[in-house]
Design an enzyme around this catalytic site. Structure first.
Site, PDB file in Angstrom:
ATOM      1  N   LYS A  83       0.850  -1.185   0.000  1.00 26.50           N
ATOM      2  CA  LYS A  83       0.000   0.000   0.000  1.00 26.50           C
ATOM      3  C   LYS A  83       0.891   1.243   0.000  1.00 26.50           C
ATOM      4  O   LYS A  83       1.772   1.377   0.854  1.00 26.50           O
ATOM      5  CB  LYS A  83      -0.865  -0.053   1.265  1.00 26.50           C
ATOM      6  CG  LYS A  83      -2.208   0.630   1.158  1.00 26.50           C
ATOM      7  CD  LYS A  83      -3.045   0.264   2.382  1.00 26.50           C
ATOM      8  CE  LYS A  83      -4.291   1.078   2.480  1.00 26.50           C
ATOM      9  NZ  LYS A  83      -5.002   0.851   3.749  1.00 26.50           N
TER      10      LYS A  83
HETATM   11  O1  G3P Z   1      -7.578   1.640   5.651  1.00 25.42           O
HETATM   12  C1  G3P Z   1      -7.988   2.801   5.021  1.00 25.42           C
HETATM   13  C2  G3P Z   1      -9.318   3.341   5.479  1.00 25.42           C
HETATM   14  O2  G3P Z   1     -10.322   2.388   5.351  1.00 25.42           O
HETATM   15  C3  G3P Z   1      -9.291   4.099   6.773  1.00 25.42           C
HETATM   16  O3  G3P Z   1     -10.576   4.414   7.244  1.00 25.42           O
HETATM   17  O4  G3P Z   1     -12.112   5.157   9.034  1.00 25.42           O
HETATM   18  O5  G3P Z   1      -9.649   5.609   9.253  1.00 25.42           O
HETATM   19  O6  G3P Z   1     -11.030   6.863   7.617  1.00 25.42           O
HETATM   20  P1  G3P Z   1     -10.840   5.573   8.345  1.00 25.42           P
END
Ligand code: G3P
Length: 216
Positions: A83
């Site tokens: 990633k």
């Molecule tokens: O892993 C990436 C993403 O899904 C992060 O989500 O909830 O931290 O904005 P969030």
């Protein structure tokens, strides 16, 4: 639509897997920190029981550092997707890693233009962050729709991985638009099954069944 579970918690992943909800796993530095474990160890353990792609994120910001870290991560298991952030160096690393046959998930995508660049760099997955756009009153779901249209216009093979998902509705709407994948926290994935009318229906059927005195 395929589901990835967005966590580095092995117990949570196994639970979702038993429910048939795991086509892969995504992690990020925050989730690794939350697990309290070393990234190489936890990714190795996840890859030992998850067959689909397991995203592991680089921490370096420069191309050479990303390539060095990406090399460590991809050597953990064949199903590791490296990633990288959506920056110039991230796109360079994406192009190189992809050309070498490594799956790449380009993360922190907040615009359709960025998604177009990731596809041109050969990304396996693009991660548009719905929830974080919604958080600042920008239409997260519109981004998914725009990327879908652009990728279809030019037949890009990059998979749209709807990310930063906060609710069941996010998953439903992304699926209607045609996102290829969604990655969501375990609680949101488990929430997909819930409906108050299902619970109410079971309750009334059971009450009526008891009245019949029958057993099957
Ligand atoms: O892993 C990436 C993403 O899904 C992060 O989500 O909830 O931290 O904005 P969030």
């Amino acid at each position: 639509m395929k589901f990835f579970v967005d966590t580095a918690d092995v117990k949570d992943i196994r639970e979702c897997q038993e429910m048939g909800l795991v086509d892969g796993v995504t992690t990020n530095p925050t989730l690794i920190a939350k697990s309290g474990r070393k990234i190489t160890e936890v990714i190795k353990e996840i890859c030992s029981f998850v067959e689909g792609p397991v995203s592991a994120e680089v921490a370096a910001l420069d191309y050479d550092g990303m390539m060095r870290e990406g090399d460590v991560l991809r050597k953990i298991a064949k199903n590791v997707a490296v990633k990288v952030p959506l920056t110039v160096d991230g796109l360079r690393a994406c192009r190189k890693l992809s050309s070498e046959g490594t799956m790449v998930n380009v993360t922190l995508c907040f615009s359709a233009a960025q998604a177009l660049l990731a596809a041109k760099a050969g990304a396996t997955f693009i991660s548009p962050f719905i929830g974080r756009l919604d958080d600042i009153n920008l239409p997260g779901m519109e981004l998914i729709a725009n990327i879908r249209q652009i990728y279809d216009n030019y037949d890009y093979q990059t998979n749209i991985l709807a990310a930063s998902i906060r609710s069941v509705n996010h998953i439903t709407e992304a699926a209607i638009i045609g996102a290829d994948y969604a990655t969501a926290p375990p609680a949101v994935l488990k929430g997909l099954v819930k409906h108050p009318l299902t619970d109410k229906g079971i309750e009334s059927f059971l009450a009526d069944w008891k009245k019949t005195g029958q057993t099957i």
